[in-house]
Design a protein around this motif. Structure first.
Motif, mmCIF file in Angstrom:
data_model
loop_
_atom_site.group_PDB
_atom_site.id
_atom_site.type_symbol
_atom_site.label_atom_id
_atom_site.label_comp_id
_atom_site.label_asym_id
_atom_site.label_seq_id
_atom_site.Cartn_x
_atom_site.Cartn_y
_atom_site.Cartn_z
ATOM 1 N N GLU A 71 9.765 4.868 -1.399
ATOM 2 C CA GLU A 71 9.040 3.772 -2.051
ATOM 3 C C GLU A 71 8.157 4.327 -3.167
ATOM 4 O OE1 GLU A 71 6.762 1.795 0.895
ATOM 5 O OE2 GLU A 71 8.492 0.759 1.799
ATOM 6 N N LEU B 241 15.607 3.859 -5.533
ATOM 7 C CA LEU B 241 14.814 4.112 -4.324
ATOM 8 C C LEU B 241 15.663 4.813 -3.255
ATOM 9 C CD1 LEU B 241 12.651 0.862 -4.079
ATOM 10 C CD2 LEU B 241 11.993 3.109 -4.947
ATOM 11 N N SER C 224 13.327 5.934 4.161
ATOM 12 C CA SER C 224 13.098 5.148 2.947
ATOM 13 C C SER C 224 12.348 5.942 1.881
ATOM 14 C CB SER C 224 12.307 3.871 3.268
ATOM 15 O OG SER C 224 10.992 4.215 3.704
ATOM 16 N N THR D 181 4.818 4.649 -5.181
ATOM 17 C CA THR D 181 3.388 4.444 -4.975
ATOM 18 C C THR D 181 2.855 3.534 -6.079
ATOM 19 O OG1 THR D 181 2.795 6.350 -6.324
ATOM 20 C CG2 THR D 181 3.196 6.762 -3.976
ATOM 21 N N PHE E 75 6.205 8.933 -5.223
ATOM 22 C CA PHE E 75 6.983 8.264 -4.179
ATOM 23 C C PHE E 75 6.397 8.554 -2.802
ATOM 24 C CE2 PHE E 75 10.095 9.151 -7.576
ATOM 25 C CZ PHE E 75 10.600 7.881 -7.789
ATOM 26 N N ASN E 76 6.422 7.562 -1.959
ATOM 27 C CA ASN E 76 6.195 7.753 -0.525
ATOM 28 C C ASN E 76 7.557 7.930 0.121
ATOM 29 O OD1 ASN E 76 3.364 7.501 -0.518
ATOM 30 N ND2 ASN E 76 3.533 5.256 -0.609
ATOM 31 N N GLU F 40 4.376 3.138 -9.814
ATOM 32 C CA GLU F 40 4.736 1.900 -10.513
ATOM 33 C C GLU F 40 4.179 1.895 -11.942
ATOM 34 O OE1 GLU F 40 3.275 -1.196 -8.042
ATOM 35 O OE2 GLU F 40 4.903 -1.032 -6.568
#
Length: 297
Positions: A56, A16, A54, A58, A48-49, A62
């Protein structure tokens, strides 16, 4: 999409953090970011966000992560299995054996293979030497444990061991009660049980050499292929039989095994079709040469 895209994606998903992921992949960060963007564009999804602070996954990311890991694991396993097959460490080997090999030689081979080549499955089939020769020529078996010499231009052999002959007598026979070995000439007037010549010429000839050396022609009253059958016929009083010494593993009431005063022997060999280049055959022969053959010589 290429496999490297999945590897890059998984690494970023685990860290990440693009910088740390790039360091683990031993590439610079900008190309890594570009590869992930290309993957998202090709799939038309957001994995990804991203913010300045950061990264993360999505929900879609996942799900894709779980499937990507499975894909790479499957490919890695497929590569390892293919490499194992190529090295002869994985696969099935059809191994034929005959007669007395079942009593001591075959169990030793199975135990050694299970220990050193655990991913090779041995498919065992009991055949006479003659049947093995035909099966090898027709490539129906990979390796045979037989009695040499044999005559076939299609088959290669290598001596495995020599084995002495003994005579199996009823326990009431006068020679059975005598201490020490016997002279073959003392059997001249006996009734004999013999294997048929069709079962294997090498084995048949080796027994006949005993009669020739002693100077008599045997009175053969019964033929039988299997060691158990021949020994049972002796116990039943049908006659006597000359067998390989390993046949003494067969313990029946009413029989006695006696040594000869001369070293009459037969030659056990491993045999294979010379055109068979299967890796598992190569690995098995290597094991035989390095472990089994030295054990018996």
């Amino acid at each position: 999409m290429e496999l490297r895209h999945l590897k890059y994606f998984i690494m970023v998903a685990e860290e990440l953090h693009f910088g740390r992921a790039a360091k683990r992949l031993n590439i610079s960060q900008p190309p890594l970011s570009q590869q992930i963007k290309q993957l998202e564009q090709e799939l038309n999804i957001t994995l990804f966000n991203r913010t300045n602070r950061s990264v993360e996954l999505t929900v879609t990311g996942e799900v894709f992560l779980e499937k990507s890991r499975k894909i790479l694991n499957y490919i890695n396993n497929a590569c390892e299995e293919a490499q194992g097959v190529d090295r002869g460490e994985i696969g099935e080997l059809v191994l034929a054996f005959g007669g007395s090999a079942a009593f001591d030689l075959l169990p030793t081979i199975i135990q050694t293979c299970n220990k050193l080549l655990p991913n090779i499955t041995l498919d065992l089939i009991q055949l006479t030497t003659s049947e093995q020769i035909k099966a090898l020529e027709e490539s129906r078996i990979h390796v045979g444990l037989l009695v040499s010499p044999i005559e076939s231009s299609l088959i290669d052999t290598e001596m495995l061991r020599t084995e002495s002959f003994v005579v199996c007598l009823p326990d009431y026979h006068p020679l059975a009660k005598r201490n020490g070995p016997i002279n073959a000439i003392e059997l001249a007037n006996e009734k004999f049980i013999m294997p048929p010549m069709q079962a294997g010429k090498g084995y048949y000839d080796a027994i006949n050499k005993i009669y020739e050396d002693a100077g008599f022609t045997p009175n053969v009253v019964q033929t039988a292929k299997e060691q158990h059958t021949m020994v049972s016929l002796v116990a039943a009083g049908i006659g006597i039989v000359i067998v390989p010494e390993s046949t003494q593993f067969i313990k029946l009431e009413g029989i006695v095994y006696k040594l000869f005063n001369k070293p009459y022997i037969k030659v056990n060999s491993i045999a294979w079709n010379k055109d068979n280049k299967h890796p598992v055959v190569k690995a098995f022969l290597k094991l035989m040469r390095e472990i089994i053959i030295p054990k018996y010589n």
